[in-house]
Design a protein around this motif. Structure first.
Motif, PDB file in Angstrom:
ATOM      1  N   HIS A  19       9.117 -34.796  87.057  1.00 37.00           N
ATOM      2  CA  HIS A  19       8.037 -35.389  87.971  1.00 37.00           C
ATOM      3  C   HIS A  19       6.803 -34.351  86.998  1.00 37.00           C
ATOM      4  O   HIS A  19       7.075 -33.573  86.308  1.00 37.00           O
ATOM      5  CB  HIS A  19       7.898 -34.704  89.302  1.00 37.00           C
ATOM      6  CG  HIS A  19       9.162 -35.404  90.144  1.00 37.00           C
ATOM      7  ND1 HIS A  19       8.853 -36.698  90.721  1.00 37.00           N
ATOM      8  CD2 HIS A  19      10.401 -34.950  90.340  1.00 37.00           C
ATOM      9  CE1 HIS A  19      10.080 -36.856  91.545  1.00 37.00           C
ATOM     10  NE2 HIS A  19      10.949 -36.013  91.337  1.00 37.00           N
ATOM     11  N   TYR A  20       5.535 -34.763  87.390  1.00 33.14           N
ATOM     12  CA  TYR A  20       4.476 -33.932  87.022  1.00 33.14           C
ATOM     13  C   TYR A  20       3.555 -33.767  88.368  1.00 33.14           C
ATOM     14  O   TYR A  20       3.616 -34.922  89.144  1.00 33.14           O
ATOM     15  CB  TYR A  20       3.652 -34.935  86.026  1.00 33.14           C
ATOM     16  CG  TYR A  20       4.261 -35.115  84.636  1.00 33.14           C
ATOM     17  CD1 TYR A  20       4.781 -36.086  84.304  1.00 33.14           C
ATOM     18  CD2 TYR A  20       4.243 -34.107  83.663  1.00 33.14           C
ATOM     19  CE1 TYR A  20       5.337 -36.473  83.120  1.00 33.14           C
ATOM     20  CE2 TYR A  20       4.897 -34.529  82.540  1.00 33.14           C
ATOM     21  CZ  TYR A  20       5.397 -35.564  82.319  1.00 33.14           C
ATOM     22  OH  TYR A  20       5.741 -35.808  80.843  1.00 33.14           O
ATOM     23  N   THR A  21       3.133 -32.778  88.392  1.00 36.02           N
ATOM     24  CA  THR A  21       2.099 -32.413  89.581  1.00 36.02           C
ATOM     25  C   THR A  21       0.902 -33.236  89.140  1.00 36.02           C
ATOM     26  O   THR A  21       0.676 -33.684  88.155  1.00 36.02           O
ATOM     27  CB  THR A  21       1.825 -30.860  89.655  1.00 36.02           C
ATOM     28  OG1 THR A  21       1.055 -30.516  88.624  1.00 36.02           O
ATOM     29  CG2 THR A  21       3.060 -30.383  89.983  1.00 36.02           C
ATOM     30  N   CYS A  22      -0.053 -33.300  90.207  1.00 35.95           N
ATOM     31  CA  CYS A  22      -1.209 -33.668  89.818  1.00 35.95           C
ATOM     32  C   CYS A  22      -2.117 -33.027  88.930  1.00 35.95           C
ATOM     33  O   CYS A  22      -2.986 -33.878  88.199  1.00 35.95           O
ATOM     34  CB  CYS A  22      -2.161 -34.013  91.286  1.00 35.95           C
ATOM     35  SG  CYS A  22      -1.149 -35.020  92.401  1.00 35.95           S
ATOM     36  N   GLU A  23      -1.701 -31.973  88.763  1.00 36.03           N
ATOM     37  CA  GLU A  23      -2.521 -31.404  87.765  1.00 36.03           C
ATOM     38  C   GLU A  23      -1.963 -31.270  86.218  1.00 36.03           C
ATOM     39  O   GLU A  23      -2.219 -30.904  85.281  1.00 36.03           O
ATOM     40  CB  GLU A  23      -2.740 -29.687  88.088  1.00 36.03           C
ATOM     41  CG  GLU A  23      -3.670 -29.475  89.051  1.00 36.03           C
ATOM     42  CD  GLU A  23      -3.088 -29.572  90.538  1.00 36.03           C
ATOM     43  OE1 GLU A  23      -1.740 -29.237  90.707  1.00 36.03           O
ATOM     44  OE2 GLU A  23      -3.896 -29.920  91.394  1.00 36.03           O
ATOM     45  N   GLY A  24      -0.657 -32.084  86.045  1.00 37.16           N
ATOM     46  CA  GLY A  24      -0.145 -32.422  84.880  1.00 37.16           C
ATOM     47  C   GLY A  24       0.886 -31.483  84.632  1.00 37.16           C
ATOM     48  O   GLY A  24       1.393 -31.167  83.374  1.00 37.16           O
ATOM     49  N   ILE A  25       1.518 -30.753  85.672  1.00 36.27           N
ATOM     50  CA  ILE A  25       2.457 -29.730  85.291  1.00 36.27           C
ATOM     51  C   ILE A  25       3.565 -30.082  85.463  1.00 36.27           C
ATOM     52  O   ILE A  25       4.121 -31.023  86.395  1.00 36.27           O
ATOM     53  CB  ILE A  25       2.427 -28.528  86.223  1.00 36.27           C
ATOM     54  CG1 ILE A  25       1.027 -27.701  86.016  1.00 36.27           C
ATOM     55  CG2 ILE A  25       3.441 -27.451  85.873  1.00 36.27           C
ATOM     56  CD1 ILE A  25       0.880 -26.366  86.497  1.00 36.27           C
ATOM     57  N   PRO A  26       4.548 -30.178  84.344  1.00 36.39           N
ATOM     58  CA  PRO A  26       5.911 -31.046  84.562  1.00 36.39           C
ATOM     59  C   PRO A  26       6.809 -30.035  85.290  1.00 36.39           C
ATOM     60  O   PRO A  26       6.828 -28.713  85.320  1.00 36.39           O
ATOM     61  CB  PRO A  26       6.579 -30.969  83.004  1.00 36.39           C
ATOM     62  CG  PRO A  26       5.576 -29.874  82.297  1.00 36.39           C
ATOM     63  CD  PRO A  26       4.156 -29.538  83.171  1.00 36.39           C
ATOM     64  N   VAL A  27       7.706 -30.681  86.113  1.00 38.06           N
ATOM     65  CA  VAL A  27       8.719 -30.051  86.996  1.00 38.06           C
ATOM     66  C   VAL A  27      10.170 -30.856  86.938  1.00 38.06           C
ATOM     67  O   VAL A  27       9.964 -32.197  87.166  1.00 38.06           O
ATOM     68  CB  VAL A  27       8.156 -30.449  88.612  1.00 38.06           C
ATOM     69  CG1 VAL A  27       9.107 -29.793  89.512  1.00 38.06           C
ATOM     70  CG2 VAL A  27       6.739 -29.936  88.884  1.00 38.06           C
ATOM     71  N   LEU A  28      10.915 -30.275  86.627  1.00 36.42           N
ATOM     72  CA  LEU A  28      12.227 -30.937  86.086  1.00 36.42           C
ATOM     73  C   LEU A  28      13.356 -30.390  87.230  1.00 36.42           C
ATOM     74  O   LEU A  28      13.309 -29.090  87.523  1.00 36.42           O
ATOM     75  CB  LEU A  28      12.615 -30.495  85.011  1.00 36.42           C
ATOM     76  CG  LEU A  28      13.907 -31.042  84.265  1.00 36.42           C
ATOM     77  CD1 LEU A  28      13.902 -32.502  84.404  1.00 36.42           C
ATOM     78  CD2 LEU A  28      14.339 -30.498  82.895  1.00 36.42           C
ATOM     79  N   ILE A  29      13.895 -31.232  87.979  1.00 33.33           N
ATOM     80  CA  ILE A  29      14.897 -31.098  89.203  1.00 33.33           C
ATOM     81  C   ILE A  29      16.364 -31.160  88.573  1.00 33.33           C
ATOM     82  O   ILE A  29      16.354 -32.268  88.009  1.00 33.33           O
ATOM     83  CB  ILE A  29      14.712 -31.772  90.227  1.00 33.33           C
ATOM     84  CG1 ILE A  29      13.248 -31.455  90.710  1.00 33.33           C
ATOM     85  CG2 ILE A  29      15.636 -31.128  91.405  1.00 33.33           C
ATOM     86  CD1 ILE A  29      13.137 -32.394  91.975  1.00 33.33           C
ATOM     87  N   VAL A  30      17.041 -30.108  88.060  1.00 33.37           N
ATOM     88  CA  VAL A  30      18.224 -30.258  87.558  1.00 33.37           C
ATOM     89  C   VAL A  30      19.119 -29.776  88.456  1.00 33.37           C
ATOM     90  O   VAL A  30      19.366 -28.414  88.579  1.00 33.37           O
ATOM     91  CB  VAL A  30      18.359 -29.921  86.217  1.00 33.37           C
ATOM     92  CG1 VAL A  30      19.952 -29.992  85.546  1.00 33.37           C
ATOM     93  CG2 VAL A  30      17.235 -30.085  85.193  1.00 33.37           C
ATOM     94  N   GLY A  31      20.109 -30.551  89.024  1.00 37.24           N
ATOM     95  CA  GLY A  31      21.249 -29.896  90.045  1.00 37.24           C
ATOM     96  C   GLY A  31      20.413 -29.255  91.039  1.00 37.24           C
ATOM     97  O   GLY A  31      19.631 -29.841  91.829  1.00 37.24           O
ATOM     98  N   HIS A  32      20.832 -28.032  91.282  1.00 38.64           N
ATOM     99  CA  HIS A  32      20.022 -27.390  92.343  1.00 38.64           C
ATOM    100  C   HIS A  32      18.978 -26.291  91.904  1.00 38.64           C
ATOM    101  O   HIS A  32      18.505 -25.344  92.561  1.00 38.64           O
ATOM    102  CB  HIS A  32      21.142 -26.376  93.180  1.00 38.64           C
ATOM    103  CG  HIS A  32      22.371 -27.248  93.696  1.00 38.64           C
ATOM    104  ND1 HIS A  32      22.050 -27.957  94.806  1.00 38.64           N
ATOM    105  CD2 HIS A  32      23.394 -27.476  93.587  1.00 38.64           C
ATOM    106  CE1 HIS A  32      23.330 -28.610  95.066  1.00 38.64           C
ATOM    107  NE2 HIS A  32      23.935 -28.246  94.425  1.00 38.64           N
ATOM    108  N   HIS A  33      18.333 -26.769  90.389  1.00 40.52           N
ATOM    109  CA  HIS A  33      17.353 -25.835  90.112  1.00 40.52           C
ATOM    110  C   HIS A  33      16.113 -26.499  89.976  1.00 40.52           C
ATOM    111  O   HIS A  33      16.156 -27.820  89.727  1.00 40.52           O
ATOM    112  CB  HIS A  33      17.777 -25.437  88.784  1.00 40.52           C
ATOM    113  CG  HIS A  33      18.989 -24.784  88.467  1.00 40.52           C
ATOM    114  ND1 HIS A  33      18.920 -23.216  88.800  1.00 40.52           N
ATOM    115  CD2 HIS A  33      19.968 -24.934  87.924  1.00 40.52           C
ATOM    116  CE1 HIS A  33      20.313 -22.626  88.694  1.00 40.52           C
ATOM    117  NE2 HIS A  33      20.966 -23.883  88.394  1.00 40.52           N
ATOM    118  N   ILE A  34      15.000 -25.887  90.188  1.00 43.10           N
ATOM    119  CA  ILE A  34      13.619 -26.626  89.989  1.00 43.10           C
ATOM    120  C   ILE A  34      13.244 -25.806  88.772  1.00 43.10           C
ATOM    121  O   ILE A  34      13.089 -24.640  89.039  1.00 43.10           O
ATOM    122  CB  ILE A  34      12.877 -26.285  91.158  1.00 43.10           C
ATOM    123  CG1 ILE A  34      13.509 -27.118  92.415  1.00 43.10           C
ATOM    124  CG2 ILE A  34      11.394 -26.922  90.847  1.00 43.10           C
ATOM    125  CD1 ILE A  34      12.816 -26.777  93.580  1.00 43.10           C
TER     126      ILE A  34
END
Lengths: 395, 116
Positions: B41-56
């Motif tokens: 995902h990307y936040t509205c500010e453009g920061i990438p967020v990756l959800i892998v398994g139980h990790h963010i």
């Protein structure tokens, strides 16, 4: 299979579990999975130096060159780069069809799931570093069988390798432009329209002598030597291509208003060639005797100067009387350290003026002779003059 | 021999690089092919967020000073030695952007998604 199952509802559920607020996120999600060939190791990464990216986007190719015993280089149309593998402790995944936030905002997708397959991954990549093209091999290949003229017995009885432009491109670790430029620098010519050859030195001097004798007998100015007349007068002695080649090698071609081709003869180059002819016959010469003979040997009207001999001959000012001997930079090693070792074994201490012609060609882009000397030599003062010697003992 | 590295005529695709700490291992002991990595995902500010398994994992978008070319080997012959570029390559894509994720070094395990 697994990838196409992942639905928006599942993505939202994951967000909820992760306690992330969908309102703070852009609407579309990339579901990343590994493509079928991801582990196959068929992809690798090449880090591009400035300019190479633009070249690739313009549709031009890059070529990796190197025989098994050579370190691979990468060549663009006009530059050569050393290739080195760089390792990283991180994992690099390369993903087609993955958008940046700007791209997502610029083009809001109608769907809000993008399925992206990871094409490959790696923990290393190829690094490039611009290097000098490896051209010594080019001269060596052509020098193995120099052209001695059509009357020579050699060509008929022996078979040596002959090289077309394509052959050279596959054998020499340099870009095409660098190779073609160097062929010009070493005065190579194409015989039979196809094969690159270097002239055997004595044959080259014979051709030059025909031309300078003709200039003298016709009383032409050195700046206005007509091609047409040279071909007419000398064409019975030597092939016309050779006459023209020697004029191109030792003169600058121009065309006058009437369309006639003339050559402006290069005095420095002619004097230098004649010096080589004299010097190659002995180990060394008495300097003042040499200078006298040399001046007498060059075409009347030309003036010899020692600075014409940079990178060709070296004066020994420490001997009594002073002497001069042949030392050609193109005969010295191509590798920096080997070059310096070789120079310091010939002479222990060098002034910057004397050594510069013998290391100038080692300078990388934007590198100075001073920087090379700092790296490979140690300086000291001798009789008030700065001299350079080896950093390590030379046997 | 010359190993050609050409773009094969068409316009070059633009890919993305995702840089993760640690190694990628399959949860099952099979190969990675086909398995999920996670949701990006990307936040509205453009920061990438990756959800892998139980990790963010939170990352940043980096414009690469030196872009990468992706070389794909043709012919399918296996690489004879790890260090040498052998064989015929095609430049398949360019990479000008990377998503750099930093996290505490932990094995990142692919997971089977929950059914809703």
């Amino acid at each position: 299979a697994a990838m196409s199952e992942r639905s928006r509802a599942e993505v939202d559920a994951t967000l909820q579990t992760a306690k992330l607020n969908p309102a703070e996120l852009l609407p579309a999600v990339h579901c990343l999975s590994f493509g079928p060939q991801a582990s196959a190791g068929e992809c690798c990464l090449l880090q591009l130096e400035p300019g190479l990216c633009a070249e690739l986007e313009a549709g031009r190719s890059l070529v990796i060159r190197g025989e098994k015993d050579e370190q691979a280089v990468l060549c663009s149309k006009d530059k050569t780069y050393d290739m080195k593998r760089a390792d990283t402790s991180n994992m690099l995944l390369f993903i087609p069809g993955c958008k940046t936030p700007e791209q997502m905002n610029a083009d809001p997708a109608s769907c809000n799931i993008i399925y992206s397959q990871i094409a490959g991954f790696s923990n290393n990549y190829w690094e490039l570093r611009r290097c000098r093209p490896k051209l010594k091999k080019l001269r060596n290949l052509l020098m193995a069988d120099p052209y001695e003229g059509p009357g020579s017995q050699k060509d008929q009885t022996l078979t040596f390798s002959k090289y077309t432009t394509e052959d050279l491109l596959s054998l020499i670790q340099a870009s095409e432009e660098e190779i073609l430029h160097h062929l010009q620098v070493i005065d190579a010519c194409k015989i039979e329209g196809r094969y690159w050859r270097i002239l055997e030195f004595n044959y080259e001097m014979k051709l030059l002598d025909h031309v300078t004798q003709l200039i003298d007998s016709e009383s032409w100015s050195f700046n206005k030597v007509p091609l047409r007349t040279c071909l007419e007068e000398l064409g019975s002695l030597e092939p016309k291509e050779m006459i023209e080649h020697i004029l191109l090698s030792y003169g600058r071609k121009y065309v006058d208003d009437a369309g006639e081709v003339y050559f402006e003869m290069r005095e420095d180059k002619i004097c230098r060639a004649i010096a080589q002819m004299l010097l190659q016959n002995a180990v060394k010469f008495n300097l003042s005797e040499f200078q006298e003979v040399w001046q007498q040997s060059v075409p009347e009207g030309m003036t010899t100067r020692l600075d014409q001999l940079k990178g060709l001959a070296l004066v020994d000012k420490s001997s009594r009387p002073e002497t001069i001997f042949l030392l050609k930079v193109e005969d010295l090693p191509e590798d920096n350290q080997e070059r310096f070792n070789s120079l310091f074994s010939i002479r222990q201490k060098w002034t910057e003026v004397d050594i510069t012609p013998y290391i100038q060609d080692l300078c990388a882009e934007k590198q100075t002779v001073g920087a090379l000397l700092t790296k490979y030599a140690r300086s000291s003062m001798l009789n008030g003059v700065k001299v350079y010697n080896s950093r390590r003992p030379i046997s | 021999p010359c190993l050609s590295c050409s773009s094969g005529g068409g316009a070059l695709a633009q890919w993305m690089l995702v840089e993760l700490q640690g190694e990628v291992e399959p949860r099952q002991s099979g190969s990675l092919a086909g398995s999920l990595l996670g949701d990006l995902h990307y936040t509205c500010e453009g920061i990438p967020v990756l959800i892998v398994g139980h990790h963010i994992l939170y990352g940043k978008v980096v414009q690469l000073e030196k872009p990468f070319a992706v070389l794909v080997k043709q012919g399918g012959a296996p690489q004879p030695s790890p260090g040498e570029p052998q064989g015929h390559y095609t430049v398949t894509a360019l990479i000008k952007t990377k998503l750099l994720f930093k996290t505490r070094p932990k094995p990142i395990i692919t997971h089977v998604p929950k059914k809703v």
